[in-house]
Scaffold this active site. Structure first.
Site, PDB file in Angstrom:
ATOM      1  N   SER A   1      25.375  94.527  26.123  1.00  0.00           N
ATOM      2  CA  SER A   1      25.872  93.796  27.297  1.00  0.00           C
ATOM      3  C   SER A   1      27.287  93.269  27.065  1.00  0.00           C
ATOM      4  O   SER A   1      27.954  92.862  28.010  1.00  0.00           O
ATOM      5  CB  SER A   1      24.924  92.648  27.662  1.00  0.00           C
ATOM      6  OG  SER A   1      24.894  91.685  26.626  1.00  0.00           O
ATOM      7  N   HIS A   2      27.726  93.231  25.825  1.00  0.00           N
ATOM      8  CA  HIS A   2      29.086  92.776  25.525  1.00  0.00           C
ATOM      9  C   HIS A   2      29.919  93.857  24.828  1.00  0.00           C
ATOM     10  O   HIS A   2      30.946  93.561  24.225  1.00  0.00           O
ATOM     11  CB  HIS A   2      29.058  91.507  24.671  1.00  0.00           C
ATOM     12  CG  HIS A   2      28.517  90.328  25.424  1.00  0.00           C
ATOM     13  ND1 HIS A   2      27.175  90.111  25.567  1.00  0.00           N
ATOM     14  CD2 HIS A   2      29.142  89.354  26.117  1.00  0.00           C
ATOM     15  CE1 HIS A   2      26.995  89.010  26.305  1.00  0.00           C
ATOM     16  NE2 HIS A   2      28.160  88.541  26.647  1.00  0.00           N
TER      17      HIS A   2
ATOM     18  N   ASP B   1      23.666  90.409  30.750  1.00  0.00           N
ATOM     19  CA  ASP B   1      22.313  90.981  30.729  1.00  0.00           C
ATOM     20  C   ASP B   1      21.718  91.055  32.137  1.00  0.00           C
ATOM     21  O   ASP B   1      20.896  91.925  32.410  1.00  0.00           O
ATOM     22  CB  ASP B   1      21.414  90.173  29.790  1.00  0.00           C
ATOM     23  CG  ASP B   1      21.758  90.452  28.322  1.00  0.00           C
ATOM     24  OD1 ASP B   1      21.968  91.637  27.978  1.00  0.00           O
ATOM     25  OD2 ASP B   1      21.829  89.503  27.528  1.00  0.00           O
TER      26      ASP B   1
END
Lengths: 344, 344
Positions: free
Chosen positions: A52-53, A193
């Site tokens: 997610s990053h 997320d």
């Protein structure tokens, strides 16, 4: 997120992937040093399984840069506030660049004083926090960091969103155990997320957020379209989130999560707020070496049946991957196109 | 906890009540300065409606002192570790006395350096944390404090208790709004509140803790008799609790929550651990005055419908009571008997 690639997955070296992402960022207005720092951050997250990053953020960087919302060429300015306090005006650039500028002097101040504070304002952040704090633990120091983001979370007891996801991170050396590190959104889940869940079409746990009418929901689309997240852990998590607003914006001089207006910059994805770091040199505390004590805590947690130590899953994946990162083949091809200017 | 007393409730001045509690503590082995500091803390909590940390604690102090577990006559020693770092060996006495010893120098270090760290070890604490941090906010400073306690909480993902209730507190000046202050156990609830619930015969929310077999329960008796609490907010609260252990015991040099053995001291109620303080001088940060920024945050929270600001209920009660504290008449009579040596 496992280590065995599916058939449509390419394996690429971390170094090469960093080069591709840096090239994309340079093509979109980052000066080369900025591009390299952000690419290392982004590819490091992908490598560690923090999807997610990771590469997921590339489009957010591009849109924010192209819209003129964030300045990829900004040159931050370091300010000496007190023997234990430094500040950086990021000049509408990225916090990671401001941190890079301050790192050497901040580290020196931590070692001189036992503790030091770094305040970054007028800055943007679209990444995980653990890449910011881990390097301090590698130097034998303890680092805490907090950053406020964009209003998307309803404080416990309130009716409207005020706080950002407001993550809070800690990294500490742990002797033979390496380091202890955590990085948590102080919302039920990270905003990234929620975006991943919507993209992949899966539901989040009930009560992860609220819909536009304030009803609890686990539907990522309802959270993102007029709804909001809520702090983790009810009123206690809400207080931690409040602390992040207060210290990053109130103390550090950044915007509160509701104080910036990006509506004139379509596609802007990088919150324009503030970030703070507290660094501690455990060797100044005296007593037993900190690393030994951290080992004792880890042993006790293991004895008590804890199988996942904070940060360990990422570090294990990092070691297992040994600099080779799996990326969906179609995604990698698209990134190469972005880097070469064949795609927009 | 309201301000209108029931018929069997006496009203006594805070000053007189402090005198009674101090006399009880002196009679049980505290030197007079220690007795006065602890009595002010204890009566202040009762006055503010924090009953689980007020007069309720008197018997715990008495038992711990009589059993020889804590030294009410201890004289703490201040150590200068670095320009921004002080430590105190509490010499098996109470942390509040160690804090009192360090306060002036710690405050000076905060103002000189912008940030400073105070580490207290070999110390006991049986009180709320907000009385420790509020005086710094009254001086225009931000104070964070953490303290680990006795093993009574099962980390998320583990099978056995490891952590204490491990409270975490913040106080910050807030301009016209007075101060923002919170003090939270990093367990679902404070241990004192579980004891109060058992005494008063009411249930806690389901999942407040686990019974001796690890099953979730809200029965205070099951939690206290072989069961345990759990951290608030699942794995995120569990990480905050881990941070408290790591910083108070690992960094500060206190015992971890499982590292002391009070079994030879029947009645001992005061955890023998460590406490840390991080103090920040917001005037060193530059930019807008911190108090103004805190006011802005408070206004925004109010606009969003938040009716209870952190710490406000206690402060309102404190103002309304104006130094007059309601105490159940029978309880007050018993305290007078303890003070005069007519009860044991």
């Amino acid at each position: 997120m496992g280590n065995r690639p599916a058939e449509d997955t390419a394996i690429i070296s971390e170094t090469e992937l960093r080069g591709i992402v840096a090239q994309i960022l340079e093509r979109n207005g980052c000066r080369s040093e900025v591009a390299e720092i952000l690419a290392a951050n982004c590819v490091g997250a992908e490598r560690d399984g923090s999807v997610s990053h990771g590469l997921f953020r590339v489009e957010g960087y591009i849109a924010s840069l192209r819209s003129g919302w964030v300045d990829g060429a900004a040159v931050p300015v370091l300010e000496d506030k007190a023997p234990g306090c430094l500040a950086v005006d990021a000049k509408n650039g990225f916090t990671q660049i401001a941190l890079d500028l301050a790192r050497e002097e901040f580290t020196a101040r931590i070692r001189q004083n036992g503790i030091a504070l770094l305040l970054i304002r007028n800055s943007h952040h679209l990444a995980a926090l653990w890449p910011d704090v881990e390097p301090f633990a590698e130097e034998g120091l303890i680092a805490l960091s907090m950053i406020n983001s964009m209003t998307c979370s309803v404080p416990q007891g309130a009716k409207k969103p005020v706080f950002g996801t407001n993550p809070f991170a800690l990294a500490a050396p742990a002797g033979k155990e390496g380091m202890l590190v955590f990085d948590m959104a102080t919302t039920t889940t990270a905003h990234g997320d929620v975006q991943v869940a919507r993209r992949e079409g899966h539901m989040l746990p009930p009560g992860t957020g609220v819909d536009r009418d304030g009803n609890p929901t686990g539907d990522p689309a309802k959270i993102l379209d007029g709804g909001a997240l809520v702090p983790f852990g009810g009123h206690k998590g809400s207080l931690i989130s409040l602390m992040v607003e207060l210290l990053c914006a109130g103390l550090g001089g950044g915007h509160f999560s509701w104080e910036f207006d990006w509506s004139g910059h379509p596609g802007a994805a990088t919150p324009h707020t503030g970030q703070i770091f507290i660094g501690i040199d455990p060797s100044k505390a005296g007593g037993l070496p900190f690393g030994m004590r951290a080992e004792t805590l880890v042993e006790k947690l293991r004895e008590a049946g804890l199988s996942h130590l904070p940060g360990r899953r990422r570090h294990d994946l990092r070691a297992a991957r040994a600099g080779q990162v799996p990326v969906a083949a179609a995604r990698l091809a698209h990134l190469r196109d972005l880097a070469e200017g064949r795609a927009g």
